[in-house]
Scaffold this active site. Sequence first.
Site, short mmCIF file in Angstrom:
data_model
loop_
_atom_site.label_atom_id
_atom_site.label_comp_id
_atom_site.label_asym_id
_atom_site.label_seq_id
_atom_site.Cartn_x
_atom_site.Cartn_y
_atom_site.Cartn_z
N SER A 1 20.01 41.39 25.86
CA SER A 1 18.87 40.57 26.91
C SER A 1 18.39 41.86 27.65
CB SER A 1 19.82 39.77 28.38
OG SER A 1 18.98 39.80 29.22
N CYS A 2 17.47 41.88 27.74
CA CYS A 2 16.58 43.18 28.31
C CYS A 2 15.81 42.80 29.19
CB CYS A 2 15.65 44.13 26.88
SG CYS A 2 14.35 43.50 26.18
N PRO A 3 15.29 44.19 29.90
CA PRO A 3 14.30 43.35 31.18
C PRO A 3 12.71 42.97 30.39
CG PRO A 3 15.12 45.90 30.80
CD PRO A 3 15.56 45.45 30.00
#
Length: 497
Positions: free
Chosen positions: A8-10
């Site tokens: 998961s990334c921003p």
Amino acid sequence: MKFVAVTSCPTGIAHTYMAAEALEQAAVDSGDEMAVETQGSAGSEPLSPETIAAADAVIFAADVEVRDRERFAGKPLVESGVKRAISSAKEMIDEAKEAVRTGPPATVATDGAGAGAAPAPATKVTEKAGLGSRLRQWLMTGVSYVIPFVAAGGLLIALSFALGGYQITNAPPVTQHFDWGSQQSWAALMFQIGKVAFGFLVPILAGFIAFAMADRPALVPGIVGGYIATQVPSPDAPAGFLGGLAAGLLAGAVVMLIKRWKVPRAVAGIMPVVVIPLISTFIVGVLMFVVLGPPLGALTTGLTNWLNGLSGANKILLGILLGLMMAFDMGGPINKTAYAFAVTGLTIATTTNLEIMAAVMAAGMTPPLGLALATVLRKNLFTHVEQENGKAAWVLGASFITEGAIPFAAGDPLRVIPSLMFGSAVTGALVMWFGNTLRAPHGGIFVVPLIGRPLLYLLAIAIGSVVTAVSVIVLKSFHRRPAAVETPATAAAAAGN
């Protein structure tokens, strides 16, 4: 062995899926099994309980909170930022194997809440991380939830200007006057919807920073505190982005403190839905209205006035700084800081703020485009896989997805990253020098008609891309990698073609 992973990334776009692909490929290369749950912007398909139960260990590659992490309680865990999974997936799998041999941790943090007796607050960020890492994850969580509002609101505003011109800002409310057959009325409607969406940026940022710190009970004080930041000391000179950061961190800290209170069992049931929101919202509201809001508003106003007063060499230096930030970590926290700074400036649409937005987008487009150009000019300096990535980088760069440069930087960071920073700094400086403006927060070449002096803007991107390509080629030429160094997976891919 069998592993499960969550990435998961921003933004929930490029990093999330590139990390998943890297982990899956590394597992194939090592003869292991890997099932990945990508918690991206398009939602995610959760791993089944059976898959999790059968796993020997868990890998989290995330820059924001891992949703429902309690599902993995009791499993050996390896955790890092998403970029490490892209560049060092094999090492993470080796660490997971070592974690299996040493056994699961003695205690595992969950989001469950006992009868008011939890010794520490539930959190969406790993408890074992240092304060700096946790602060970065809290802030990036807030940014990740803001980005959809930015995209929707910003592009609607940009389209309204395209249809109705900049004077559309003075149109009367569509609730008072709307003509279904009038282009100006539709432009006004788009502008007013987009303006409403933009109005949520600071409250949502603050709310989800607080959420990352202390879970759902912190949402109310965070969002309320963020809204207050847009109103004090006045709506015309608000505390704004800085106030939103302060409100989110304050709300999270207050809720974390309240959740440590030991309360009777009869009260514990209403703590999350009544007591915590009531007390924390009152405390955050008082502090934002009376203590923090006015000085932060004065600071924001001073910063805005300083930016508006920039000219000549100072403005070019700002463009260089923004370019360096956009290229340094290619979608990471520093990149997102520069982007958030530019986007929040759109709410006060001065000429300088519009130039900053233009510089940030151009500098973010340059790294993938420069590397794509380099793979065309000197193919022999790049592996077959890098050459294939170069083809995709043309599209990613043109779409303002800086993450398209990551595969190149992961394989050769000491040569690639300085080259990217050099090219983006040149682009940022040129955009500020040319005086390009941009009211859209995203879109790449698809919003060029909305850019002030578009031909000069494209020239700045082209020059920066050439500088990036030449820099990469020169640095790589000092240490050419023979084809024999390529991995088995690369060789197989080349043979397949």
